[in-house]
Each structure stands twice: as structure tokens, then as C-alpha cells.
Scaffold this active site. Structure first.
Site, PDB file in Angstrom:
ATOM      1  N   GLY A  77       0.816  -1.217   0.000  1.00 23.78           N
ATOM      2  CA  GLY A  77       0.000   0.000   0.000  1.00 23.78           C
ATOM      3  C   GLY A  77       0.845   1.260   0.000  1.00 23.78           C
ATOM      4  O   GLY A  77       1.977   1.275   0.486  1.00 23.78           O
ATOM      5  N   ARG A 141       1.364  -5.870  -5.131  1.00 25.23           N
ATOM      6  CA  ARG A 141       1.363  -6.756  -3.964  1.00 25.23           C
ATOM      7  C   ARG A 141       1.844  -8.172  -4.275  1.00 25.23           C
ATOM      8  O   ARG A 141       1.568  -9.104  -3.526  1.00 25.23           O
ATOM      9  CB  ARG A 141      -0.043  -6.796  -3.353  1.00 25.23           C
ATOM     10  CG  ARG A 141      -0.463  -5.447  -2.759  1.00 25.23           C
ATOM     11  CD  ARG A 141      -1.768  -5.534  -1.989  1.00 25.23           C
ATOM     12  NE  ARG A 141      -2.185  -4.251  -1.459  1.00 25.23           N
ATOM     13  CZ  ARG A 141      -1.791  -3.754  -0.278  1.00 25.23           C
ATOM     14  NH1 ARG A 141      -0.973  -4.441   0.479  1.00 25.23           N
ATOM     15  NH2 ARG A 141      -2.216  -2.573   0.130  1.00 25.23           N
ATOM     16  N   ASP A 171       5.890  -4.825   6.656  1.00 29.61           N
ATOM     17  CA  ASP A 171       6.485  -6.009   7.275  1.00 29.61           C
ATOM     18  C   ASP A 171       6.519  -7.207   6.324  1.00 29.61           C
ATOM     19  O   ASP A 171       7.520  -7.914   6.243  1.00 29.61           O
ATOM     20  CB  ASP A 171       5.782  -6.354   8.599  1.00 29.61           C
ATOM     21  CG  ASP A 171       4.278  -6.504   8.452  1.00 29.61           C
ATOM     22  OD1 ASP A 171       3.709  -5.981   7.480  1.00 29.61           O
ATOM     23  OD2 ASP A 171       3.657  -7.139   9.317  1.00 29.61           O
ATOM     24  N   ASP A 172       5.442  -7.433   5.566  1.00 28.29           N
ATOM     25  CA  ASP A 172       5.430  -8.570   4.642  1.00 28.29           C
ATOM     26  C   ASP A 172       6.417  -8.364   3.499  1.00 28.29           C
ATOM     27  O   ASP A 172       7.123  -9.290   3.101  1.00 28.29           O
ATOM     28  CB  ASP A 172       4.015  -8.798   4.090  1.00 28.29           C
ATOM     29  CG  ASP A 172       3.112  -9.488   5.111  1.00 28.29           C
ATOM     30  OD1 ASP A 172       3.489 -10.575   5.582  1.00 28.29           O
ATOM     31  OD2 ASP A 172       2.052  -8.942   5.455  1.00 28.29           O
ATOM     32  N   LYS A 198       8.176   0.961   5.566  1.00 26.22           N
ATOM     33  CA  LYS A 198       7.031   1.770   5.127  1.00 26.22           C
ATOM     34  C   LYS A 198       5.735   1.160   5.643  1.00 26.22           C
ATOM     35  O   LYS A 198       5.539  -0.039   5.546  1.00 26.22           O
ATOM     36  CB  LYS A 198       6.990   1.795   3.591  1.00 26.22           C
ATOM     37  CG  LYS A 198       5.730   2.400   3.006  1.00 26.22           C
ATOM     38  CD  LYS A 198       5.057   1.517   1.951  1.00 26.22           C
ATOM     39  CE  LYS A 198       4.500   0.249   2.502  1.00 26.22           C
ATOM     40  NZ  LYS A 198       3.566  -0.454   1.629  1.00 26.22           N
ATOM     41  N   THR A 199       4.885   1.934   6.241  1.00 26.01           N
ATOM     42  CA  THR A 199       3.468   1.599   6.424  1.00 26.01           C
ATOM     43  C   THR A 199       2.815   2.721   7.218  1.00 26.01           C
ATOM     44  O   THR A 199       3.336   3.127   8.258  1.00 26.01           O
ATOM     45  CB  THR A 199       3.203   0.259   7.137  1.00 26.01           C
ATOM     46  OG1 THR A 199       1.815   0.170   7.445  1.00 26.01           O
ATOM     47  CG2 THR A 199       3.982   0.110   8.429  1.00 26.01           C
ATOM     48  N   ILE A 200       1.692   3.224   6.724  1.00 30.37           N
ATOM     49  CA  ILE A 200       1.011   4.280   7.470  1.00 30.37           C
ATOM     50  C   ILE A 200       0.427   3.732   8.768  1.00 30.37           C
ATOM     51  O   ILE A 200       0.161   4.481   9.698  1.00 30.37           O
ATOM     52  CB  ILE A 200      -0.093   4.988   6.645  1.00 30.37           C
ATOM     53  CG1 ILE A 200      -1.253   4.035   6.327  1.00 30.37           C
ATOM     54  CG2 ILE A 200       0.471   5.614   5.395  1.00 30.37           C
ATOM     55  CD1 ILE A 200      -2.492   4.748   5.824  1.00 30.37           C
ATOM     56  N   ASP A 201       0.231   2.406   8.839  1.00 26.55           N
ATOM     57  CA  ASP A 201      -0.378   1.812  10.043  1.00 26.55           C
ATOM     58  C   ASP A 201       0.504   1.959  11.274  1.00 26.55           C
ATOM     59  O   ASP A 201       0.031   1.803  12.401  1.00 26.55           O
ATOM     60  CB  ASP A 201      -0.684   0.330   9.822  1.00 26.55           C
ATOM     61  CG  ASP A 201      -1.841   0.106   8.860  1.00 26.55           C
ATOM     62  OD1 ASP A 201      -2.475   1.098   8.456  1.00 26.55           O
ATOM     63  OD2 ASP A 201      -2.107  -1.055   8.508  1.00 26.55           O
ATOM     64  N   TYR A 239     -25.401  15.502  15.750  1.00 31.63           N
ATOM     65  CA  TYR A 239     -24.980  14.186  15.247  1.00 31.63           C
ATOM     66  C   TYR A 239     -23.864  13.578  16.091  1.00 31.63           C
ATOM     67  O   TYR A 239     -22.992  14.294  16.593  1.00 31.63           O
ATOM     68  CB  TYR A 239     -24.452  14.288  13.812  1.00 31.63           C
ATOM     69  CG  TYR A 239     -25.489  14.625  12.776  1.00 31.63           C
ATOM     70  CD1 TYR A 239     -26.587  13.792  12.547  1.00 31.63           C
ATOM     71  CD2 TYR A 239     -25.363  15.793  12.020  1.00 31.63           C
ATOM     72  CE1 TYR A 239     -27.535  14.107  11.587  1.00 31.63           C
ATOM     73  CE2 TYR A 239     -26.309  16.116  11.062  1.00 31.63           C
ATOM     74  CZ  TYR A 239     -27.392  15.269  10.851  1.00 31.63           C
ATOM     75  OH  TYR A 239     -28.322  15.588   9.902  1.00 31.63           O
ATOM     76  N   ARG A 248      -5.484  -2.180  10.493  1.00 33.48           N
ATOM     77  CA  ARG A 248      -6.093  -3.507  10.593  1.00 33.48           C
ATOM     78  C   ARG A 248      -5.514  -4.292  11.760  1.00 33.48           C
ATOM     79  O   ARG A 248      -6.223  -4.867  12.561  1.00 33.48           O
ATOM     80  CB  ARG A 248      -5.874  -4.284   9.282  1.00 33.48           C
ATOM     81  CG  ARG A 248      -6.667  -5.582   9.207  1.00 33.48           C
ATOM     82  CD  ARG A 248      -6.288  -6.396   8.004  1.00 33.48           C
ATOM     83  NE  ARG A 248      -4.988  -7.010   8.161  1.00 33.48           N
ATOM     84  CZ  ARG A 248      -4.762  -8.087   8.909  1.00 33.48           C
ATOM     85  NH1 ARG A 248      -5.749  -8.648   9.595  1.00 33.48           N
ATOM     86  NH2 ARG A 248      -3.557  -8.594   9.003  1.00 33.48           N
ATOM     87  N   GLU A 307      -9.978   0.235  12.082  1.00 33.77           N
ATOM     88  CA  GLU A 307     -10.701  -0.649  11.163  1.00 33.77           C
ATOM     89  C   GLU A 307     -10.638  -2.120  11.581  1.00 33.77           C
ATOM     90  O   GLU A 307     -11.533  -2.893  11.254  1.00 33.77           O
ATOM     91  CB  GLU A 307     -10.187  -0.496   9.721  1.00 33.77           C
ATOM     92  CG  GLU A 307      -8.781  -0.977   9.497  1.00 33.77           C
ATOM     93  CD  GLU A 307      -8.380  -0.982   8.017  1.00 33.77           C
ATOM     94  OE1 GLU A 307      -9.244  -1.176   7.160  1.00 33.77           O
ATOM     95  OE2 GLU A 307      -7.183  -0.800   7.740  1.00 33.77           O
ATOM     96  N   TYR A 418      -7.973   5.745   2.083  1.00 37.39           N
ATOM     97  CA  TYR A 418      -7.212   6.227   0.930  1.00 37.39           C
ATOM     98  C   TYR A 418      -6.859   7.709   1.043  1.00 37.39           C
ATOM     99  O   TYR A 418      -5.867   8.160   0.466  1.00 37.39           O
ATOM    100  CB  TYR A 418      -8.015   5.996  -0.352  1.00 37.39           C
ATOM    101  CG  TYR A 418      -8.157   4.530  -0.716  1.00 37.39           C
ATOM    102  CD1 TYR A 418      -7.069   3.811  -1.201  1.00 37.39           C
ATOM    103  CD2 TYR A 418      -9.366   3.864  -0.557  1.00 37.39           C
ATOM    104  CE1 TYR A 418      -7.194   2.466  -1.522  1.00 37.39           C
ATOM    105  CE2 TYR A 418      -9.494   2.520  -0.883  1.00 37.39           C
ATOM    106  CZ  TYR A 418      -8.399   1.822  -1.367  1.00 37.39           C
ATOM    107  OH  TYR A 418      -8.516   0.492  -1.680  1.00 37.39           O
ATOM    108  N   GLU A 419      -7.665   8.462   1.785  1.00 35.69           N
ATOM    109  CA  GLU A 419      -7.437   9.913   1.900  1.00 35.69           C
ATOM    110  C   GLU A 419      -6.042  10.250   2.436  1.00 35.69           C
ATOM    111  O   GLU A 419      -5.536  11.343   2.199  1.00 35.69           O
ATOM    112  CB  GLU A 419      -8.484  10.548   2.827  1.00 35.69           C
ATOM    113  CG  GLU A 419      -9.898  10.526   2.302  1.00 35.69           C
ATOM    114  CD  GLU A 419     -10.653   9.233   2.599  1.00 35.69           C
ATOM    115  OE1 GLU A 419     -11.870   9.211   2.411  1.00 35.69           O
ATOM    116  OE2 GLU A 419     -10.007   8.239   3.018  1.00 35.69           O
ATOM    117  N   ARG A 421      -3.156   8.039   2.292  1.00 33.78           N
ATOM    118  CA  ARG A 421      -2.023   7.235   1.828  1.00 33.78           C
ATOM    119  C   ARG A 421      -1.110   7.954   0.834  1.00 33.78           C
ATOM    120  O   ARG A 421       0.055   7.588   0.693  1.00 33.78           O
ATOM    121  CB  ARG A 421      -2.526   5.930   1.184  1.00 33.78           C
ATOM    122  CG  ARG A 421      -3.359   5.089   2.128  1.00 33.78           C
ATOM    123  CD  ARG A 421      -3.436   3.646   1.716  1.00 33.78           C
ATOM    124  NE  ARG A 421      -3.803   3.435   0.324  1.00 33.78           N
ATOM    125  CZ  ARG A 421      -3.870   2.236  -0.243  1.00 33.78           C
ATOM    126  NH1 ARG A 421      -3.580   1.162   0.467  1.00 33.78           N
ATOM    127  NH2 ARG A 421      -4.228   2.106  -1.503  1.00 33.78           N
TER     128      ARG A 421
END
Length: 545
Positions: A77, A141, A171-172, A198-201, A239, A248, A307, A418-419, A421
Site C-alpha cells: 500500500g 502486492r 512487514d510482509d 514503510k506503512t502508514i499503520d 450528530y 487492521r 478498522e 485512501y485519503e 495514503r
């Protein structure tokens, strides 16, 4: 390519480098390393790249003029800053020797296997400096794990006289980089492989990797949006906004956004698991906060949801683990999608079947059907924000009948994925990524393979950052993937005894009751350093002495 005024101005930004990387470098080697767990198994799988020392770069008087062509791959990603890893890599190999060439493999690791590539030149790369996205060469991927892939990749490596491959991924992807490095080392092919984190997570981090790139920018982007929603929420006052954010396997993004924005509620998946909470427990927790605010006359609020939270509910986690095993069975691959749910149910234990049948039909079907390339449930497709708000509404109706709730419960739903990444990288990510690319080039020039480029001390001024490399095997352990035990880089989850979570936990009761919103606003690129160059609150809290 057409450029906006911002892009034109950003293209002129020269990323700042740590002192050790500003000129010629020499390598300082540390003690031998070992994997975080399963040492014997990892050593047996990676005999040629196991136990290597940590590396730190120091300033040198002797220039290295290494002759080397390099290949680069963007994998997985997107994350803000990827282009700056490539520009740092390009600038450094050209500085070492102007004859050096950089080749980008198109659309990820598959580009190496299928011989789809382009040469990255000065004119071409200048369009991508300090920009977001992975559109320079695209990402993919494809998993590099089979001998025929390694050999097919070697053909184009030999043809282009490539000395090393740099794989920029999570990581993968870095696990694949380690496997590739080991294979080429075992065969004595003389091809080096270097990874970049790399990973935004934010779940690729450990004692050596302080943060994965992209996390800073993505969190600041989401926090701007959440702050905007909070301000709207506080303006209209009618609201409850249920906001799902990426993450994830770990809740780092949710936690960072909560620290930046101070929402009324933020769920942390790791805490849900540690406390053994059920779906009903989560619903009751939110409903009670809604009722409490309603009693103060506030029928509005914000809820941040990672998520992957549904996977951390212990009963559902056990169910998913068994579903993963069942769906990995050979006979499961022979049946149609329509038959898959019944097939899965017929193989579940009584306990897991009971949980499966208790879930809303749409969620249950989602858990029993599609998997991602790693064999995981595609939790981003499960509309957890709508599931929770619907269940909270039902709970509040019940509380109303019991006289425990008087109020109105209107909802809005959002999913920020996606906003964030491909946002234009923050100054932090622009600098960090450029330094990672520079480190990767120096690791290659110094003959290293099976290493990940690292930059440390990142809450200090850029001059004081430390750069080097960590053996990828050091971060690995054995885990079950798609029914088999495999060597993988261990994911970093939110630590409930860590400083960022403790800071959040100390304030969340107050934030739940009060309207204590903070509106961070957009990422700033020019202005005072305390506004433009700050790291995430997570990183600042983790490193606060």
C-alpha cells in the site's frame, strides 16, 4: 506533468539530512544480533543473513566511489514519502559515482519478475521530489517467495548489471526482501537486497525502527479531517460521528488521531482484546457515554474506530482464526462462493458456530468469504462504524424504555483510508524518507545485504538523527499464515503500558463527558519549526525522557 503552486514550491524543498549522511561515511559495526523469537528456526531458515551486526554510519574523510547500478521496488500500500526514499537513493548513488544508474521496477515486485522497468533519470525524478503517492513507478502486492521468481528476477538483474535491489515496503514486503537476500547470498550471486520501513499503520517499529514512514503524514491528514468533523459536530450539535480509520492489525493511527484531536470516544483494539471485551461490551461502553453527554444536553459527539477492532474481540478473533484454517483447506478452494459460508459453518466448533450465528448476516458473510493476499479477513470492507452505531441505537432505545436515557441519537459515518495514503509528505516524512534512501545507498556501497535502512533519534533536530542499518532477521519470528508456520517480521501493536496509551487513558473520561475537541488544521510546510517539523505525539511521548 502539470503541477500545482504547492507542488512547484515543494519541489524546491531540500530535505534535511543527519550530519553523518551529509558527506562521506564509514561504517561502525555493533554486536551480533539474533531474532526476536524462534531463534533456532529463523537461524536455520536464514543461515547466510542471520546474526549480522547492527550498523551505524559515521562521518568519514575518505569518499567512497563505489560503482553500482541499483534497482528499486515500491511494494504494498502507498505511504507518503515513498518518492523521497527514491530521490535520496538516486542522489546518493549519483554522488558516489555519476556513472551509477537507478532502475525502477514497474508496479511492485511483479515488475522484477516480469522484467517491467524504467531507468530513473535526473529530469524524470525532479517531478517527484517531496510529492505524495507511488505514481513514479507504481506499486503492487506480488509476493516474492518462490525460487522461479528469484531466478526470473536474476535474469533482468544480470542484464542491467544491477548490484542491489531496494525494496520499499511494510512487514510482509521486508520479509520477502529478507527471503530474497538469503536466496541470492546462498547462491553466491553477488546481488544485495536492502529494505526500507514503510506503512502508514505504524506497526513496523521496534527498538531499531522508531517509526515507519508515512505514519506521520497520514495521521496529520486524518487528524485534520477529524478536527474538521469535530468543529462541524460542535457547530450543528445534532450528530454523533462514527469515524473509522485505517489500522487492521494495530491501533496506532486511532491512538495518534485521538491524542491530536481529543474525541469523545476512541476504541483501541489491543485494549479490547486485553480486557476480553465482547461486541456487546463495546456497544454498552459507547451507549453509556452517549447517555451521559445527553444528560448534559449534548446530543452530539465523535467516536474513532480502528478498522481492525472486530478482529480483536476475543470471541471473534477465535472464530476468524478457525475460519482462516478452514478456508485454507484444499477442498475449500474447489467450491463456489455461494457454498463457502455453509462449508465454513460445517467445520466450526460449537463455540465458534454460536459466535458466527450471533453476528449480523452481512458481517458473518464477510468473515467467511474473501481473504486478502496474506490470507487475512478483509476487515476494511466490514462497515464497523455502521455496525456499531446501529447496535448503539438499539441499546439506547432499550435504555430509553428503562428511563436511563433521554436524548436524540442522529449519526453520520466516515471511513478515512485512501485519503491519507498519498498525501504530500510532511516535513518530517520528507526528511525521514530522504535519509532512509540515503542510508540504503550507503548500505549497498558498503557491501551489505539483508539489512533494512534505519534512522533513529528522530525527535531531535535532523542534524542529530542517527542513520544505519538493522539485519532484517533480527525482527523476525515464526507465525501462522494461511494455515502454515512462516517466518515474518513481528508486528508492533499498541502497548497498553506505553507512554502514548497512558497519556490517552489519563484523559479519555474527561474527553468523553466534555467537549474538549482540538482542531489541528492542515499540514504546514513553511513557518516556525514547532509548527512545521514536529513528529507525531506518539513518537514524542515514546521518546520523552
Amino acid at each position: 506533468m502539470e503541477k500545482s503552486a504547492l507542488q512547484l514550491a515543494r519541489a524546491a524543498y531540500q530535505p534535511k539530512l543527519p550530519k553523518a549522511l551529509q558527506g562521506a561515511v564509514k561504517v561502525k559495526e555493533g554486536a551480533p544480533t539474533q531474532s526476536v523469537d524462534n531463534q533456532e528456526e529463523i537461524k536455520a531458515l536464514f543461515p547466510n543473513t542471520y546474526g549480522m551486526p547492527l550498523i551505524e554510519f559515521e562521518q568519514s574523510d575518505v569518499a567512497n566511489t563505489a560503482k553500482m547500478n541499483v534497482g528499486v521496488i515500491l511494494s504494498g500500500g502507498q505511504a507518503p514519502g515513498g518518492h523521497n526514499v527514491i530521490t535520496g537513493l538516486f542522489d546518493t548513488i549519483k554522488k558516489l559515482n555519476p556513472e551509477n544508474r537507478l532502475f525502477g521496477f514497474i508496479l511492485g515486485p511483479g515488475g522484477l519478475v516480469d522484467h517491467q522497468y524504467m531507468e530513473i533519470t535526473e529530469d524524470f525524478i525532479d517531478d517527484y521530489r517531496n510529492t505524495g503517492g507511488f505514481d513514479m513507478i507504481g506499486s503492487g502486492r506480488t509476493k516474492l517467495e518462490k525460487v522461479d521468481q528469484f531466478e526470473k528476477g536474476l535474469e533482468i538483474i544480470r542484464e542491467l548489471d544491477i548490484k542491489a535491489i531496494v525494496i520499499i515496503g511494510g512487514d510482509d514486503s521486508n520479509t520477502n526482501a529478507c527471503v530474497l537476500a538469503e536466496y541470492y547470498a546462498a547462491k553466491k550471486y553477488g546481488v544485495q537486497v536492502i529494505g526500507c520501513p514503510k506503512t502508514i499503520d505504524g506497526d513496523l517499529k521496534n527498538d531499531q525502527i522508531e517509526t515507519s514512514f508515512g505514519f506521520d503524514t497520514a495521521c496529520k491528514t486524518y487528524s485534520e479531517l477529524i478536527g474538521n468533523i469535530e468543529r462541524d459536530c460542535n457547530s450543528a450539535r445534532k450528530y454523533w460521528h462514527f469515524i473509522k480509520v485505517m489500522g487492521r492489525s494495530a491501533s496506532h493511527i486511532a491512538l495518534e488521531c485521538a491524542l491530536q484531536c481529543q474525541p469523545n470516544i476512541c476504541l483501541i483494539s489491543e485494549e479490547v482484546e486485553a480486557k476480553g471485551m465482547s461486541l456487546d461490551d463495546i456497544v454498552e461502553y459507547i451507549a453509556n457515554a452517549v447517555a451521559q453527554r445527553a444528560s448534559d444536553g449534548n446530543n452530539f459527539g465523535t467516536v474513532i474506530i480502528p478498522e481492525g477492532v472486530i478482529e480483536f474481540i476475543p470471541a471473534i478473533k477465535k472464530l476468524i482464526a478457525q475460519l482462516n484454517d478452514v478456508l485454507a483447506l484444499p477442498e475449500a478452494k474447489e467450491i463456489s462462493r455461494d457454498e463457502q459460508v455453509d462449508f465454513a459453518k460445517s467445520h466450526l466448533t460449537e463455540e465458534n458456530l454460536k459466535v458466527f450465528n450471533s453476528l449480523p448476516v452481512g458481517v458473518a458473510r464477510q468473515l467467511a468469504l474473501d481473504r486478502d493476499p496474506h490470507g487475512n479477513v478483509q476487515v476494511s470492507l466490514i462497515e464497523t462504524e455502521k455496525l456499531l452505531s446501529t447496535m448503539v441505537a438499539q441499546k439506547l432505545e432499550k435504555m430509553k424504555k428503562e428511563g436511563k436515557y433521554v436524548g436524540k441519537f442522529g449519526t453520520q459515518h466516515h471511513f478515512f483510508g485512501y485519503e491519507g495514503r498519498c498525501a504530500a509528505p510532511s516535513n518530517f516524512d520528507a526528511d525521514y524518507c530522504y535519509a532512509l534512501g540515503t542510508s540504503a545507498a550507503q548500505l549497498i556501497a558498503n557491501g551489505k545485504t539483508g539489512y533494512m535502512a534505519i534512522v533513529k533519534n528522530t525527535t531531535a533536530k535532523t542534524d542529530e538523527w542517527k542513520a544505519g542499518g538493522v539485519p532484517i532477521t533480527m525482527m523476525m519470528n515464526m507465525e501462522k499464515r494461511a494455515g502454515e508456520m512462516k517466518p515474518v517480521i513481528r508486528k508492533a501493536l499498541v502497548e497498553l503500558d506505553g507512554a502514548p496509551f497512558k497519556e490517552f487513558a489519563a484523559h479519555r473520561d474527561e474527553w468523553a463527558r466534555k467537549t474538549a475537541y482540538i482542531y489541528p488544521g492542515p499540514i504546514q510546510y513553511w513557518g516556525p519549526s514547532e509548527v512545521c517539523d514536529q513528529p507525531t505525539m506518539t513518537l514524542a511521548l515514546e521518546q520523552s525522557k
